[in-house]
Design a protein around this motif. Structure first.
Motif, PDB file in Angstrom:
ATOM      1  N   VAL A  44      23.933  12.105  -2.909  1.00 20.28           N
ATOM      2  CA  VAL A  44      22.561  11.910  -2.655  1.00 20.28           C
ATOM      3  C   VAL A  44      22.026  11.161  -2.526  1.00 20.28           C
ATOM      4  CG1 VAL A  44      20.143  13.412  -3.128  1.00 20.28           C
ATOM      5  CG2 VAL A  44      22.289  14.538  -3.769  1.00 20.28           C
ATOM      6  N   GLU A  45      21.137  10.285  -1.140  1.00 13.55           N
ATOM      7  CA  GLU A  45      20.277   9.444  -1.860  1.00 13.55           C
ATOM      8  C   GLU A  45      18.691   9.815  -1.558  1.00 13.55           C
ATOM      9  OE1 GLU A  45      20.868   6.144   0.558  1.00 13.55           O
ATOM     10  OE2 GLU A  45      23.068   7.043   1.038  1.00 13.55           O
ATOM     11  N   ILE A  46      18.182   9.225  -2.680  1.00 10.37           N
ATOM     12  CA  ILE A  46      16.124   9.568  -2.295  1.00 10.37           C
ATOM     13  C   ILE A  46      16.019   8.273  -2.326  1.00 10.37           C
ATOM     14  CG2 ILE A  46      15.041  10.991  -3.648  1.00 10.37           C
ATOM     15  CD1 ILE A  46      16.523  12.795  -5.413  1.00 10.37           C
ATOM     16  N   GLU A  47      14.767   8.461  -1.051  1.00  4.68           N
ATOM     17  CA  GLU A  47      14.039   7.528  -1.424  1.00  4.68           C
ATOM     18  C   GLU A  47      12.742   7.430  -1.630  1.00  4.68           C
ATOM     19  OE1 GLU A  47      14.138   4.134   1.751  1.00  4.68           O
ATOM     20  OE2 GLU A  47      16.296   4.587   2.401  1.00  4.68           O
ATOM     21  N   GLU A  48      11.845   7.270  -3.115  1.00  2.53           N
ATOM     22  CA  GLU A  48      10.607   8.035  -2.750  1.00  2.53           C
ATOM     23  C   GLU A  48       8.839   6.933  -2.749  1.00  2.53           C
ATOM     24  OE1 GLU A  48      10.472  10.729  -5.865  1.00  2.53           O
ATOM     25  OE2 GLU A  48      10.384  12.428  -4.270  1.00  2.53           O
ATOM     26  N   PHE A  49       8.595   6.286  -2.232  1.00  2.00           N
ATOM     27  CA  PHE A  49       7.193   5.451  -2.294  1.00  2.00           C
ATOM     28  C   PHE A  49       6.084   6.160  -2.760  1.00  2.00           C
ATOM     29  CE2 PHE A  49      10.092   2.058  -1.120  1.00  2.00           C
ATOM     30  CZ  PHE A  49      10.825   3.041  -0.118  1.00  2.00           C
ATOM     31  N   HIS A  89      -4.023   5.569   0.914  1.00  2.00           N
ATOM     32  CA  HIS A  89      -3.061   6.613  -0.008  1.00  2.00           C
ATOM     33  C   HIS A  89      -1.711   6.251   1.020  1.00  2.00           C
ATOM     34  CE1 HIS A  89      -1.425  10.155  -1.657  1.00  2.00           C
ATOM     35  NE2 HIS A  89      -1.413  10.839  -0.662  1.00  2.00           N
ATOM     36  N   VAL A  90      -0.300   6.039   0.374  1.00  2.00           N
ATOM     37  CA  VAL A  90       0.960   6.296   1.077  1.00  2.00           C
ATOM     38  C   VAL A  90       1.935   7.168   0.345  1.00  2.00           C
ATOM     39  CG1 VAL A  90       2.674   4.587   1.674  1.00  2.00           C
ATOM     40  CG2 VAL A  90       0.454   3.570   1.990  1.00  2.00           C
ATOM     41  N   THR A  91       2.345   7.532   0.988  1.00  2.00           N
ATOM     42  CA  THR A  91       3.747   9.202   0.329  1.00  2.00           C
ATOM     43  C   THR A  91       4.941   8.982   1.536  1.00  2.00           C
ATOM     44  OG1 THR A  91       2.031  10.223  -0.682  1.00  2.00           O
ATOM     45  CG2 THR A  91       3.923  11.182  -0.587  1.00  2.00           C
ATOM     46  N   LYS A  92       6.059   8.819   0.675  1.00  2.00           N
ATOM     47  CA  LYS A  92       7.080   8.370   1.647  1.00  2.00           C
ATOM     48  C   LYS A  92       8.507   9.285   0.985  1.00  2.00           C
ATOM     49  CE  LYS A  92      10.294   5.838   4.893  1.00  2.00           C
ATOM     50  NZ  LYS A  92      10.880   4.760   5.402  1.00  2.00           N
ATOM     51  N   ARG A  93       9.129   9.859   1.437  1.00  2.00           N
ATOM     52  CA  ARG A  93       9.685  11.127   0.651  1.00  2.00           C
ATOM     53  C   ARG A  93      10.611  10.855   1.623  1.00  2.00           C
ATOM     54  NH1 ARG A  93       8.693  16.371  -1.919  1.00  2.00           N
ATOM     55  NH2 ARG A  93      10.016  15.735  -2.622  1.00  2.00           N
ATOM     56  N   VAL A  94      12.443  10.283   1.579  1.00  2.00           N
ATOM     57  CA  VAL A  94      13.370  10.391   2.102  1.00  2.00           C
ATOM     58  C   VAL A  94      14.881  10.567   1.755  1.00  2.00           C
ATOM     59  CG1 VAL A  94      14.716   8.689   3.811  1.00  2.00           C
ATOM     60  CG2 VAL A  94      13.032   8.146   3.985  1.00  2.00           C
ATOM     61  N   TYR A  95      15.713  12.022   1.614  1.00  2.00           N
ATOM     62  CA  TYR A  95      16.524  12.407   1.025  1.00  2.00           C
ATOM     63  C   TYR A  95      17.333  12.794   2.226  1.00  2.00           C
ATOM     64  CZ  TYR A  95      12.779  14.040  -1.679  1.00  2.00           C
ATOM     65  OH  TYR A  95      11.945  14.633  -3.441  1.00  2.00           O
TER      66      TYR A  95
END
Length: 141
Positions: free
Chosen positions: A79-84, A114-120
């Protein structure tokens, strides 16, 4: 069963969030149509109810989405998770007085971001513990 009902049933299992939106929109349209026939006060009351129900459905959809992600993380091999998350803001207040012309200005300003980024990224599927145990036992024999 009509074609539309079949589509909704399939949507319920393939996209729970999409199903909630479709189901909510259909229910809202029916309720608002019946309230409109009764009068403006009933219509306003129904709109307020629909807003509360929509907020509740959104909360449920978020919980369902988080649970689905958690299950997928649990079953994935890698699993790779990137959250900003970035919530920032700034503001200013200023006053200017000109003694020659006896005038003044007062200013207030602000800005927000407001910045939100979720990448799975999910790769592979873990073997269940029982399959791993059986393979381990076979390897020892």
């Amino acid at each position: 069963m009509s074609m539309w009902d079949g589509y909704k049933k399939a949507l319920k299992y393939t996209s729970p969030i999409g199903w909630l939106i479709v189901e909510g929109a259909e229910t809202a349209a029916t309720s608002i149509k019946s309230a409109a026939a009764k009068g403006i006060d009933d219509l306003k009351e129904e709109v307020a109810k629909q807003n509360l129900q929509l907020q509740f459905a959104q909360q449920q959809a978020r919980v369902a989405q988080e649970l689905a992600i958690a299950r997928r993380i649990e079953n994935a091999e890698e699993v790779e998770i990137e959250e900003f998350y970035d919530t920032s803001g700034k503001g200013h207040v200023g006053i200017t007085i000109d003694g020659k012309t006896e005038t003044g200005t007062l200013g207030v300003g602000g800005e927000g971001r407001h910045v939100t980024k979720r990448v799975y990224h999910f790769k592979g599927r873990k073997e269940s513990e029982t399959q791993a145990h059986v393979q381990e036992t076979d390897a020892q024999s």
